[in-house]
Scaffold this motif. Structure first.
Motif, PDB file in Angstrom:
ATOM      1  N   LEU A   1       0.831  -1.200   0.000  1.00  0.00           N
ATOM      2  CA  LEU A   1       0.000   0.000   0.000  1.00  0.00           C
ATOM      3  C   LEU A   1       0.868   1.255   0.000  1.00  0.00           C
ATOM      4  CD1 LEU A   1      -2.810   1.182   0.109  1.00  0.00           C
ATOM      5  CD2 LEU A   1      -2.778   0.947   2.604  1.00  0.00           C
TER       6      LEU A   1
ATOM      7  N   LEU B   1       2.159   1.765  -3.363  1.00  0.00           N
ATOM      8  CA  LEU B   1       1.084   2.250  -4.224  1.00  0.00           C
ATOM      9  C   LEU B   1       0.847   3.741  -4.002  1.00  0.00           C
ATOM     10  CD1 LEU B   1      -1.131   1.329  -6.189  1.00  0.00           C
ATOM     11  CD2 LEU B   1      -2.567   0.795  -4.208  1.00  0.00           C
TER      12      LEU B   1
ATOM     13  N   CYS C   1       1.622   6.375  -7.089  1.00  0.00           N
ATOM     14  CA  CYS C   1       0.455   6.975  -7.741  1.00  0.00           C
ATOM     15  C   CYS C   1      -0.620   7.278  -6.706  1.00  0.00           C
ATOM     16  CB  CYS C   1      -0.107   6.068  -8.830  1.00  0.00           C
ATOM     17  SG  CYS C   1      -0.103   4.313  -8.424  1.00  0.00           S
TER      18      CYS C   1
ATOM     19  N   HIS D   1      -4.562   7.166  -7.433  1.00  0.00           N
ATOM     20  CA  HIS D   1      -5.324   5.950  -7.699  1.00  0.00           C
ATOM     21  C   HIS D   1      -5.486   5.047  -6.488  1.00  0.00           C
ATOM     22  CE1 HIS D   1      -4.878   7.297 -11.715  1.00  0.00           C
ATOM     23  NE2 HIS D   1      -3.571   7.106 -11.718  1.00  0.00           N
ATOM     24  N   ALA D   2      -4.874   5.409  -5.402  1.00  0.00           N
ATOM     25  CA  ALA D   2      -4.880   4.509  -4.250  1.00  0.00           C
ATOM     26  C   ALA D   2      -6.160   4.673  -3.438  1.00  0.00           C
ATOM     27  CB  ALA D   2      -3.644   4.786  -3.383  1.00  0.00           C
ATOM     28  N   GLN D   3      -7.142   3.867  -3.774  1.00  0.00           N
ATOM     29  CA  GLN D   3      -8.410   3.965  -3.039  1.00  0.00           C
ATOM     30  C   GLN D   3      -8.559   2.937  -1.932  1.00  0.00           C
ATOM     31  OE1 GLN D   3      -8.584   3.609  -6.506  1.00  0.00           O
ATOM     32  NE2 GLN D   3      -9.852   5.240  -7.341  1.00  0.00           N
ATOM     33  N   ALA D   4      -7.600   2.047  -1.811  1.00  0.00           N
ATOM     34  CA  ALA D   4      -7.797   0.935  -0.860  1.00  0.00           C
ATOM     35  C   ALA D   4      -7.233   1.247   0.523  1.00  0.00           C
ATOM     36  CB  ALA D   4      -7.150  -0.326  -1.406  1.00  0.00           C
TER      37      ALA D   4
END
Lengths: 118, 118
Positions: free
Chosen positions: B105, B108, B112, B115-118
């Motif tokens: 994570l 990530l 970027c 785009h890291a929605q998690a």
DNA sequence: GTTGACCTTAGACTATGGTCCAAGGTTTAT
DNA sequence: ATAAACCTTGGACCATAGTCTAAGGTCAAC
């Protein structure tokens, strides 16, 4: 960077790096003499492979991601999507481990209630 | 119980059961004709092997436990101790996965952030 | 111009956890 | 007595993720 330097920087053997290359997980240029020439970013790629392996992914499962990274670079949206999916995979694995732990504990409590201190 | 029945009850192939036996994970008697004869408890043992495999243990890592079970039965104190240790191993694996997830994570978010929605 | 350190390839070998097959014995039913 | 459905063993084979070796090319230093 030659393969030996990359191996030294990442702690991964030359043979393993060549294997990753054959599997399409990492790309290299060639010098005129045939020696591989890796860009600096190769270190990050190898580290990513190591990370993925440490959470249980197989090389085959990394191929789409790594090919995409080779084509578009680490920061692309597609790569981000793939990585987010990998996070979900890891969550699934964690859930499976939790479930296995619970079942093992249940078995332990069932067969010998006295000794189950965990 | 013959090997085919055990295979049917557990969903594990005859070949795999014979492999487990060679590895010392499960024991059987023999009929006069040479056929293996498994006790009813063999189903629980096979299910335990499946459970252990599902949380990432190798057959080799099950040998001490399964030999002890074969000798003393499921409910012995030694077996309980071994199983408690296995629970700790599972906890270690879960922790390692969590750590890997966190590192992925972080990677990530680093490469970027958008785009890291998690 | 040779030594040492590096690189290349292909192929053999390891361990794990099986599957599949061959060749044969047994049991049950018809 | 013969077929179907079991069982036995051993050995070959598969994928995975490498390691190791052999035979050879390259390069930098002395």
């Amino acid at each position: 960077m030659r393969i030996g330097q990359l191996a030294d920087k990442t702690g991964v053997s030359r043979d393993a790096i060549r294997l990753y290359e054959r599997r399409g997980l990492i790309a290299s240029d060639r010098h005129l003499n045939g020696y591989r020439d890796f860009p600096d970013g190769a270190v990050a790629i190898i580290n990513m492979i190591k990370l993925a392996q440490s959470v249980g992914f197989r090389l085959r499962e990394l191929e789409p991601e790594m090919r995409q990274i080779a084509q578009e670079g680490l920061g692309s949206e597609k790569v981000a999507d793939l990585l987010v999916a990998k996070l979900a995979d890891i969550d699934d694995r964690i859930a499976a481990l939790r479930d296995g732990r619970a079942r093992l504990l249940a078995m332990l409590e069932h067969v010998c209630p006295i000794h189950a201190q965990a």
